[in-house]
Design an enzyme around this catalytic site. Structure first.
Site, PDB file in Angstrom:
ATOM      1  N   LYS A 111      -3.011  -6.867   6.227  1.00 49.64           N
ATOM      2  CA  LYS A 111      -3.849  -5.787   6.767  1.00 49.64           C
ATOM      3  C   LYS A 111      -4.297  -4.828   5.659  1.00 49.64           C
ATOM      4  O   LYS A 111      -5.481  -4.509   5.535  1.00 49.64           O
ATOM      5  CB  LYS A 111      -3.078  -4.990   7.847  1.00 49.64           C
ATOM      6  CG  LYS A 111      -2.548  -5.857   8.992  1.00 49.64           C
ATOM      7  CD  LYS A 111      -1.795  -5.038  10.035  1.00 49.64           C
ATOM      8  CE  LYS A 111      -0.526  -4.373   9.557  1.00 49.64           C
ATOM      9  NZ  LYS A 111       0.576  -5.307   9.218  1.00 49.64           N
TER      10      LYS A 111
ATOM     11  N   ARG B  63       0.549   0.455  17.420  1.00 50.72           N
ATOM     12  CA  ARG B  63       1.651  -0.505  17.398  1.00 50.72           C
ATOM     13  C   ARG B  63       2.378  -0.564  18.740  1.00 50.72           C
ATOM     14  O   ARG B  63       3.321  -1.348  18.883  1.00 50.72           O
ATOM     15  CB  ARG B  63       2.657  -0.092  16.329  1.00 50.72           C
ATOM     16  CG  ARG B  63       2.460  -0.768  14.976  1.00 50.72           C
ATOM     17  CD  ARG B  63       3.439  -0.141  13.999  1.00 50.72           C
ATOM     18  NE  ARG B  63       3.904  -1.021  12.975  1.00 50.72           N
ATOM     19  CZ  ARG B  63       3.401  -1.038  11.722  1.00 50.72           C
ATOM     20  NH1 ARG B  63       2.394  -0.279  11.393  1.00 50.72           N
ATOM     21  NH2 ARG B  63       3.924  -1.832  10.829  1.00 50.72           N
TER      22      ARG B  63
ATOM     23  N   ARG C  54       5.951  -8.354  -2.492  1.00 50.36           N
ATOM     24  CA  ARG C  54       4.916  -7.314  -2.514  1.00 50.36           C
ATOM     25  C   ARG C  54       5.269  -6.156  -3.439  1.00 50.36           C
ATOM     26  O   ARG C  54       6.383  -5.678  -3.468  1.00 50.36           O
ATOM     27  CB  ARG C  54       4.718  -6.769  -1.098  1.00 50.36           C
ATOM     28  CG  ARG C  54       3.901  -5.469  -1.052  1.00 50.36           C
ATOM     29  CD  ARG C  54       3.349  -5.145   0.301  1.00 50.36           C
ATOM     30  NE  ARG C  54       4.339  -4.852   1.304  1.00 50.36           N
ATOM     31  CZ  ARG C  54       4.052  -4.658   2.601  1.00 50.36           C
ATOM     32  NH1 ARG C  54       2.800  -4.759   3.011  1.00 50.36           N
ATOM     33  NH2 ARG C  54       5.005  -4.385   3.459  1.00 50.36           N
TER      34      ARG C  54
ATOM     35  N   ARG D  91       8.497  -1.113  -1.969  1.00 47.55           N
ATOM     36  CA  ARG D  91       8.900  -0.274  -0.837  1.00 47.55           C
ATOM     37  C   ARG D  91      10.364  -0.474  -0.496  1.00 47.55           C
ATOM     38  O   ARG D  91      10.874  -1.587  -0.551  1.00 47.55           O
ATOM     39  CB  ARG D  91       8.029  -0.611   0.378  1.00 47.55           C
ATOM     40  CG  ARG D  91       6.698   0.117   0.340  1.00 47.55           C
ATOM     41  CD  ARG D  91       5.718  -0.419   1.325  1.00 47.55           C
ATOM     42  NE  ARG D  91       6.260  -0.631   2.669  1.00 47.55           N
ATOM     43  CZ  ARG D  91       5.531  -1.055   3.685  1.00 47.55           C
ATOM     44  NH1 ARG D  91       4.242  -1.297   3.514  1.00 47.55           N
ATOM     45  NH2 ARG D  91       6.075  -1.221   4.865  1.00 47.55           N
TER      46      ARG D  91
ATOM     47  N   ARG E 299      11.727  -5.224  11.568  1.00 43.50           N
ATOM     48  CA  ARG E 299      10.300  -4.927  11.758  1.00 43.50           C
ATOM     49  C   ARG E 299       9.628  -6.019  12.587  1.00 43.50           C
ATOM     50  O   ARG E 299       8.747  -5.743  13.409  1.00 43.50           O
ATOM     51  CB  ARG E 299       9.608  -4.763  10.398  1.00 43.50           C
ATOM     52  CG  ARG E 299       9.914  -3.401   9.778  1.00 43.50           C
ATOM     53  CD  ARG E 299       9.930  -3.456   8.270  1.00 43.50           C
ATOM     54  NE  ARG E 299       8.619  -3.606   7.672  1.00 43.50           N
ATOM     55  CZ  ARG E 299       8.420  -4.008   6.409  1.00 43.50           C
ATOM     56  NH1 ARG E 299       9.449  -4.306   5.645  1.00 43.50           N
ATOM     57  NH2 ARG E 299       7.202  -4.096   5.935  1.00 43.50           N
TER      58      ARG E 299
HETATM   59  P1  ADP Z   1       0.285  -5.743   5.534  1.00 44.20           P
HETATM   60  O1  ADP Z   1      -0.526  -4.505   5.200  1.00 44.20           O
HETATM   61  O2  ADP Z   1      -0.243  -6.472   6.729  1.00 44.20           O
HETATM   62  O3  ADP Z   1       1.745  -5.484   5.630  1.00 44.20           O
HETATM   63  P2  ADP Z   1      -0.357  -6.554   2.780  1.00 44.20           P
HETATM   64  O4  ADP Z   1      -1.832  -6.487   2.695  1.00 44.20           O
HETATM   65  O5  ADP Z   1       0.431  -5.476   2.133  1.00 44.20           O
HETATM   66  O6  ADP Z   1       0.098  -6.776   4.317  1.00 44.20           O
HETATM   67  O7  ADP Z   1       0.086  -7.971   2.169  1.00 44.20           O
HETATM   68  C1  ADP Z   1       1.464  -8.346   2.057  1.00 44.20           C
HETATM   69  C2  ADP Z   1       1.664  -9.138   0.758  1.00 44.20           C
HETATM   70  O8  ADP Z   1       1.008 -10.409   0.853  1.00 44.20           O
HETATM   71  C3  ADP Z   1       1.092  -8.460  -0.488  1.00 44.20           C
HETATM   72  O9  ADP Z   1       1.974  -8.703  -1.569  1.00 44.20           O
HETATM   73  C4  ADP Z   1      -0.269  -9.147  -0.700  1.00 44.20           C
HETATM   74  O10 ADP Z   1      -0.626  -9.190  -2.080  1.00 44.20           O
HETATM   75  C5  ADP Z   1      -0.010 -10.553  -0.150  1.00 44.20           C
HETATM   76  N1  ADP Z   1      -1.181 -11.139   0.535  1.00 44.20           N
HETATM   77  C6  ADP Z   1      -2.060 -10.510   1.356  1.00 44.20           C
HETATM   78  N2  ADP Z   1      -2.966 -11.376   1.846  1.00 44.20           N
HETATM   79  C7  ADP Z   1      -2.654 -12.591   1.340  1.00 44.20           C
HETATM   80  C8  ADP Z   1      -3.223 -13.902   1.485  1.00 44.20           C
HETATM   81  N3  ADP Z   1      -4.285 -14.135   2.274  1.00 44.20           N
HETATM   82  N4  ADP Z   1      -2.635 -14.926   0.817  1.00 44.20           N
HETATM   83  C9  ADP Z   1      -1.538 -14.710   0.038  1.00 44.20           C
HETATM   84  N5  ADP Z   1      -0.971 -13.501  -0.157  1.00 44.20           N
HETATM   85  C10 ADP Z   1      -1.509 -12.447   0.494  1.00 44.20           C
HETATM   86  P1  ADP Z   2       3.488  -3.122   7.057  1.00 44.95           P
HETATM   87  O1  ADP Z   2       2.388  -2.938   6.045  1.00 44.95           O
HETATM   88  O2  ADP Z   2       4.651  -3.851   6.499  1.00 44.95           O
HETATM   89  O3  ADP Z   2       2.995  -3.648   8.355  1.00 44.95           O
HETATM   90  P2  ADP Z   2       3.392  -0.238   7.486  1.00 44.95           P
HETATM   91  O4  ADP Z   2       3.188   0.319   6.135  1.00 44.95           O
HETATM   92  O5  ADP Z   2       2.221  -0.329   8.382  1.00 44.95           O
HETATM   93  O6  ADP Z   2       4.096  -1.677   7.344  1.00 44.95           O
HETATM   94  O7  ADP Z   2       4.536   0.562   8.247  1.00 44.95           O
HETATM   95  C1  ADP Z   2       5.779   0.826   7.639  1.00 44.95           C
HETATM   96  C2  ADP Z   2       6.707   1.506   8.639  1.00 44.95           C
HETATM   97  O8  ADP Z   2       6.124   2.755   9.056  1.00 44.95           O
HETATM   98  C3  ADP Z   2       6.939   0.757   9.936  1.00 44.95           C
HETATM   99  O9  ADP Z   2       7.988  -0.195   9.820  1.00 44.95           O
HETATM  100  C4  ADP Z   2       7.291   1.903  10.900  1.00 44.95           C
HETATM  101  O10 ADP Z   2       8.611   2.357  10.677  1.00 44.95           O
HETATM  102  C5  ADP Z   2       6.349   2.993  10.438  1.00 44.95           C
HETATM  103  N1  ADP Z   2       5.046   2.942  11.140  1.00 44.95           N
HETATM  104  C6  ADP Z   2       3.822   2.689  10.583  1.00 44.95           C
HETATM  105  N2  ADP Z   2       2.847   2.752  11.503  1.00 44.95           N
HETATM  106  C7  ADP Z   2       3.457   3.011  12.691  1.00 44.95           C
HETATM  107  C8  ADP Z   2       2.994   3.170  14.028  1.00 44.95           C
HETATM  108  N3  ADP Z   2       1.685   3.042  14.345  1.00 44.95           N
HETATM  109  N4  ADP Z   2       3.911   3.445  14.992  1.00 44.95           N
HETATM  110  C9  ADP Z   2       5.220   3.579  14.705  1.00 44.95           C
HETATM  111  N5  ADP Z   2       5.728   3.429  13.469  1.00 44.95           N
HETATM  112  C10 ADP Z   2       4.856   3.153  12.461  1.00 44.95           C
END
Ligand code: ADP
Ligand code: ADP
Ligand code: ZN
Length: 221
Positions: A14, A88, A127, A161, A172
């Protein structure tokens, strides 16, 4: 402009795709995860409260995140929002609908990024991000060109992180399946849902999202 939600489990990609949309289209990324991480470093009462919850991998209360989004929507007069990691829960989804309606905005597309659970452990444990510009990297699939240096801004402040470990990821994922995945059905029923293959290479996911945006914009007329 177009308002979208990126929906998917932790590690789905995302943030990576949201950053690209900001750069290429000038959209505004609203990441509740980023906002909460900012709050926790600020040392406020709210920041202290959420730090522990986040590190455990639990969701922060609806009240807090809805408040954060409300603030940002009020402060941004344009549109073209990317909701990244929000909503969420069903309560958050209802609140977002009401907030958008009240401010004369609409939701154009909810993009579900579908990935395999097995891929997520690798995604999350590899990541790291730039503490200065927020660029997202991965040890294997998306490394920096020069070790320890951000490609985008040249900073050496690369961070991992606290919650990007296997134990927290498991929690999560449980939160995702119990509380967030019902949103897929919710937005399908509203007619807003589009699905892309989040396991494809980053450029292919980007192309699929561009296709959805085109379709959503055409559908709006
Ligand atoms: P989210 O915001 O949904 O948690 P991230 O964008 O932070 O996900 O991506 C999670 C990890 O996966 C990061 O280390 C990113 O560089 C990697 N990543 C994201 N998209 C892809 C993809 N299409 N293929 C391989 N690795 C990816
Ligand atoms: P990821 O990229 O791995 O999906 P986020 O950075 O979006 O994770 O979120 C990290 C943490 O922040 C979540 O595990 C939760 O604890 C909190 N969080 C983020 N967005 C929300 C939301 N919309 N509602 C509740 N908790 C949230
Ligand atoms: Zn950087």
């Amino acid at each position: 402009m177009t308002n979208i939600i990126l929906l998917g489990p932790p590690g789905a990609g995302k943030g990576t795709q949201a950053r690209r949309l900001v750069e290429e289209r000038g959209m505004v990324q609203l990441s509740t995860g980023d906002m909460l991480r900012e709050a926790r470093t600020s040392g406020t009462e709210m920041g202290k409260k959420v730090a522990e919850v986040m590190d455990r991998g639990d969701l922060v209360t609806d009240e807090i995140v809805i408040g954060l989004i409300e603030e940002r929507l009020a402060g941004n007069h344009g549109s073209g929002f990317i909701f990244d990691g929000f909503p969420r829960t069903l309560a958050q989804a209802d609140a977002l609908g009401a907030l958008l309606g009240r401010t004369g905005r609409q939701l154009d597309a909810v993009i579900e990024m579908r990935v395999d659970d097995e891929a997520l452990v690798d995604r999350i444990t590899g990541r790291f991000t730039c503490g200065q510009c927020g660029e997202v990297y991965h040890d294997k699939t998306q490394p920096t060109a020069k070790e320890g240096v951000c490609d985008v801004c040249g900073s050496t402040d690369l961070r991992r992180r606290a919650d990007d470990n296997e134990e927290s990821l498991r929690q999560r994922l449980m939160e995702y399946y119990k509380k967030t995945s019902p949103l897929i059905g919710y937005y399908y029923a509203l007619g807003d849902l589009f699905t892309v293959d989040g396991l494809a290479p980053i450029e292919d996911v980007a192309a699929a999202i561009d296709g959805v945006l085109k379709q959503a914009e055409a559908g709006r007329g």
